[in-house]
Design an enzyme around this catalytic site. Structure first.
Site, PDB file in Angstrom:
ATOM      1  CG  ASP A 271      -6.609  -5.327   2.541  1.00  0.00           C
ATOM      2  OD1 ASP A 271      -6.990  -4.200   3.222  1.00  0.00           O
ATOM      3  OD2 ASP A 271      -5.649  -5.773   2.418  1.00  0.00           O
TER       4      ASP A 271
ATOM      5  CG  PHE B 295      -6.327  -6.566  14.554  1.00  0.00           C
ATOM      6  CD1 PHE B 295      -5.446  -7.165  15.181  1.00  0.00           C
ATOM      7  CD2 PHE B 295      -5.920  -6.673  13.040  1.00  0.00           C
ATOM      8  CE1 PHE B 295      -4.187  -7.710  14.943  1.00  0.00           C
ATOM      9  CE2 PHE B 295      -4.814  -7.075  12.958  1.00  0.00           C
ATOM     10  CZ  PHE B 295      -3.876  -7.473  13.502  1.00  0.00           C
TER      11      PHE B 295
ATOM     12  CG  ASP C 186     -12.579  -3.831  12.302  1.00  0.00           C
ATOM     13  OD1 ASP C 186     -13.278  -4.916  12.183  1.00  0.00           O
ATOM     14  OD2 ASP C 186     -12.308  -3.392  11.271  1.00  0.00           O
TER      15      ASP C 186
ATOM     16  CG  ASP D 156      -8.084  -8.337  11.340  1.00  0.00           C
ATOM     17  OD1 ASP D 156      -7.623  -7.192  10.416  1.00  0.00           O
ATOM     18  OD2 ASP D 156      -8.856  -8.238  11.978  1.00  0.00           O
TER      19      ASP D 156
ATOM     20  CG  HIS E 204      -2.268   0.974   0.914  1.00  0.00           C
ATOM     21  ND1 HIS E 204      -2.012   2.261   1.067  1.00  0.00           N
ATOM     22  CD2 HIS E 204      -3.247   0.741   0.792  1.00  0.00           C
ATOM     23  CE1 HIS E 204      -2.934   3.016   0.876  1.00  0.00           C
ATOM     24  NE2 HIS E 204      -3.839   2.026   0.722  1.00  0.00           N
TER      25      HIS E 204
END
Length: 341
Positions: A319, A237, A239, A314, A53
């Site tokens: 993505d 993670f 979220d 994850d 990225h």
């Protein structure tokens, strides 16, 4: 990390065992595991994908480590209540929203010679200075600016007082152990202390603390300052976006009651039962997918060299959800404003 608090993996197992409105669909775990392995064998996703990225640091030095720490200290709450009204940063002729708007704003500030990686600066940064750093190129401001300011003041003060003004010192004190570093982070930096009570037990998710360790591992390619002998003990993670992907791939299922609540746009609070069930089951199902991948890899010598753990799973799902927004949009996101994610 107090002994009375369950670690994220143990918390997730406990939550999943007692969840009422979120269920894990074990029949879909195998197909998702095989899909992920296929992505690796086709070299479509691997340990090096993070650095591909354009906004992420390409070096693995102290500056990159301090970049990661700054970002993850502010890595929370980028969603918009209206998709047409997003905080946006334009950087190098590209427009960025969501988490990437944070990275773009940081890089823009560094280009302007604002020393954002330096805790001497951000421990004393004013609200006006921070607002300038995060100035929007749309009509909509970054959410929770006051909370971001508070996090930076707190984190910067700790680094200056105890760790020679750099997060690198924290890493050096942890003997290449991700778990020791996790304990240091949540002990020393209160804003990373992502804990609540569920069914009478104190549970933890430590989303930002774990993603900080993961990002260090990724920015360093698992070597040098990013080498952790126990990196596979870090969970996903938890979220508000990855759960959408998990429901999309069929490994997690919401009750009709929960689905209706989320579709109404009901704002949840940290520690609400529904929020805890979504986060806990998300962690646990990815642990199960990771275990299934390990079984497949162990049984097939032709797959030697293929690497997956909960971190990479994850990252791939996060993505995927972003790249397939239209396909996953029918799955409601749980809405919450907090400093933990």
């Amino acid at each position: 990390m107090a002994d009375s608090v369950l670690y994220p993996r143990e918390s997730a197992k406990f939550i999943a065992d007692h969840s009422k409105d979120v269920k894990i669909k074990t029949s879909a775990i195998g197909p998702l595991a095989k899909l992920l392995i296929e992505k690796s064998t086709k070299n479509e996703f691997n340990l090096g994908s993070w650095k591909q990225h354009e906004l992420n640091p390409q070096a693995s030095d102290q500056a990159a480590i301090d970049w990661v720490f700054f970002c993850d200290t502010l890595n929370f709450s980028f969603w918009s209540e209206d998709d047409s009204k997003k905080f946006m940063v334009r950087y190098k002729e590209r427009e960025y929203t969501g988490y990437w708007s944070l990275c773009a704003a940081l890089n823009r500030a560094l280009d302007e010679d604002i020393p954002l990686r330096d805790p001497k600066y951000y421990s004393a940064v004013t609200k006006e200075q921070l607002a300038h750093t995060f100035r929007s190129d749309s009509a909509y401001d970054i959410p929770m600016l006051e909370e971001r300011l508070s996090n930076l003041h707190e984190a910067g003060a700790v680094l200056l007082e105890k760790y020679n003004g750099t997060f690198l010192t924290c890493i050096q004190q942890c003997d290449k152990s991700a778990q020791k570093l996790l304990q240091l982070i949540v002990s020393e930096f209160p804003s990373y202390r992502d804990e609540t009570v569920f069914q009478g037990k104190k549970v933890s998710f430590y989303k930002r603390a774990q993603i900080l360790i993961a990002d260090l591992w990724l920015v360093c390619g698992g070597q040098g300052h990013g080498e952790f002998h126990d990196i596979d003990t870090i969970t996903m993670f938890a979220d508000y976006r990855v759960p959408q992907a998990l429901v999309y791939f069929g490994v997690m299922e919401y009750s009709e009651t929960l689905t209706d609540t989320l579709k109404k746009g009901t704002m949840l609070r940290s520690g609400d039962r529904l929020e805890v069930e979504i986060r806990g089951c998300s962690i646990w199902v990815i642990e199960l997918v990771s275990e299934e991948i390990k079984k497949i890899l162990a049984a097939d010598p032709s797959l030697v060299g293929v690497k997956w753990n909960s971190i990479l799973i994850d990252n791939y799902l996060w993505d995927y959800r972003r790249d397939h927004d239209k396909e996953t949009k029918h799955i409601p996101m749980h809405r919450i404003r907090c400093i933990y994610y």
